[in-house]
Design a protein around this motif. Structure first.
Motif, short mmCIF file in Angstrom:
data_model
loop_
_atom_site.label_atom_id
_atom_site.label_comp_id
_atom_site.label_asym_id
_atom_site.label_seq_id
_atom_site.Cartn_x
_atom_site.Cartn_y
_atom_site.Cartn_z
N THR A 214 16.81 2.72 -32.31
CA THR A 214 16.18 3.56 -33.33
C THR A 214 16.71 4.99 -33.30
O THR A 214 17.11 5.51 -34.36
N PRO A 215 16.74 5.69 -32.14
CA PRO A 215 17.32 7.04 -32.15
C PRO A 215 18.78 7.04 -32.58
O PRO A 215 19.23 7.98 -33.27
N LEU A 216 19.52 5.99 -32.22
CA LEU A 216 20.93 5.91 -32.63
C LEU A 216 21.04 5.82 -34.14
O LEU A 216 21.87 6.50 -34.76
N ALA B 58 4.97 5.78 -25.46
CA ALA B 58 3.82 4.90 -25.75
C ALA B 58 3.34 4.21 -24.48
O ALA B 58 4.13 3.67 -23.70
N SER B 59 2.03 4.22 -24.28
CA SER B 59 1.43 3.58 -23.10
C SER B 59 0.41 2.52 -23.47
O SER B 59 0.18 1.58 -22.71
N LYS B 60 -0.22 2.64 -24.64
CA LYS B 60 -1.23 1.66 -25.04
C LYS B 60 -0.57 0.37 -25.49
O LYS B 60 0.41 0.39 -26.24
N THR C 244 -1.25 6.65 -36.31
CA THR C 244 -1.30 6.92 -37.74
C THR C 244 -0.31 8.02 -38.12
O THR C 244 0.39 7.92 -39.14
N ALA C 245 -0.24 9.06 -37.31
CA ALA C 245 0.61 10.22 -37.63
C ALA C 245 2.09 9.94 -37.41
O ALA C 245 2.93 10.44 -38.17
N LEU C 246 2.44 9.15 -36.39
CA LEU C 246 3.84 8.99 -36.02
C LEU C 246 4.43 7.62 -36.38
O LEU C 246 5.64 7.44 -36.26
N ILE C 247 3.59 6.67 -36.81
CA ILE C 247 4.11 5.37 -37.24
C ILE C 247 3.85 5.15 -38.73
O ILE C 247 4.77 5.00 -39.53
N TYR D 24 8.50 9.54 -34.27
CA TYR D 24 8.42 8.10 -34.05
C TYR D 24 9.25 7.71 -32.82
O TYR D 24 8.80 6.91 -31.98
N CYS D 25 10.44 8.27 -32.69
CA CYS D 25 11.30 7.96 -31.53
C CYS D 25 10.65 8.46 -30.24
O CYS D 25 10.74 7.79 -29.20
#
Length: 326
Positions: free
Chosen positions: A32-34, A93-95, A164-167, A86-87
């Motif tokens: 994704t970052p690439l 992400a931990s959840k 919600t904010a980042l995905i 998002y990246c």
């Protein structure tokens, strides 16, 4: 010489669902970052270094729905900022719910979407308009699929505001651009519904605007956005749709059917958003009904209801059967 380690001899079961999910997340953390960097690099090069640039090609192929270039540039910058967030979430992400959303709902769709956007950029500056339109169509399908999967299987919730904010927000904001501007604009140019600006900057004959084709596009895309705004009270769609309407009427001149439509929806979208929230606030709770009882009172209410039902049952006993009637 020791023989190479076979997959069967590894102490980890690669086929285990948890391992598969972990590997999918790792792949996304790399790909994704690439893809974002490739997309940014393609847009920067084709905006500043190539001849002609993206803006110069657009200037020589004006249509009734051509947007204001600086407005779209700022819009794209915000898309990239959202994707950078998002990246970051991919790494931090931990959840389990968040990881499941990233791998199952979005997955490689966003990676492929960024590659399609970069490919469209290259095709556009080379003026391969049919190829550019195909890339935009694939981009639209990829983003529509990922947004639909998010909405159906992983809807936004107030308990996970970061998701919600980042995905959800970046994916919806990204989808609005090809839906309302890039795909129909590329299609117009491919079908010849464009014009080479004359010295005053507009066609000499009104029929050359293809005004009603432009009206059909802006009306249909904005009605679609309005339905989403009203039914889902969606702030992201409201901002995106209003922004894109403004970007169209800022690029002047425009034929009257298109100009009037986008100005009208510039007002309607935010108004519908606030009215839908007001309706839900004042009437939504009333429709759900009931008055919340204090803790403890609900048990008393259930006891009274049980006693009333028992009394009603006793009154409904057949008296003739009790007293030996027929």
């Amino acid at each position: 010489m020791a023989s190479p380690i076979q997959m069967e001899s590894l102490p980890v079961d690669i086929s285990h669902p948890a391992i598969q999910d972990y590997l999918a997340l790792v792949r996304l953390q790399v790909l994704t970052p690439l893809s974002v960097l490739v997309d940014i690099a393609a847009l920067v090069v084709c905006t500043a270094l190539t001849t002609p640039t993206i803006a110069e090609v657009a200037k020589h192929h004006s249509t009734a729905i051509s947007p204001h270039t600086p407005s779209i540039t700022l819009y794209v910058i915000i898309i990239f900022l959202g994707q950078l967030g998002y990246c970051l979430l991919l790494i931090l992400a931990s959840k389990p719910e968040t990881k499941h959303t990233l791998t199952k709902a979005v997955g490689v769709s966003l990676v492929l979407a960024n590659w399609m956007m970069a490919s469209w950029t290259v095709a556009w500056v080379f003026q391969w308009f049919l190829v550019a339109t195909i890339f935009q169509g694939i981009l639209l399908l990829l983003l529509f699929y990922s947004n639909l999967a998010l909405l159906v299987y992983h809807p936004p919730t107030s308990t996970r505001p970061v998701d919600t904010a980042l995905i959800h927000a970046p994916l919806r904001f990204f989808l609005a651009l090809p839906l309302a501007i890039l795909f129909p604009y590329s299609l117009f140019v491919t079908l010849g519904l464009s014009f080479d600006p004359t010295p005053p900057g507009s066609p000499r004959h009104y029929s050359a605007w293809h005004a009603w084709s432009g009206f059909a596009v802006v009306m249909s895309t904005n009605l679609f956005a309005l339905i989403i705004i009203v039914l889902r009270r969606d702030l992201v769609w409201c901002i995106a749709a209003t922004w894109l309407c403004v970007s169209i009427w800022l690029d002047t001149p425009k034929p009257a059917p298109v100009y009037i439509t986008v100005i009208t929806f510039t007002v309607i979208h935010p108004l519908a958003f606030f009215l839908s929230h007001a309706y839900n606030f004042f009437y939504g709770r009333r429709r759900r009904g009931g008055v919340a009882l204090p803790p403890g009172d609900d048990a008393l209410h259930r006891g009274e209801e049980t006693e009333r039902l028992r009394n009603d049952t006793l009154r409904e006993v057949d008296e003739e059967a009790v007293w030996g009637g027929r």
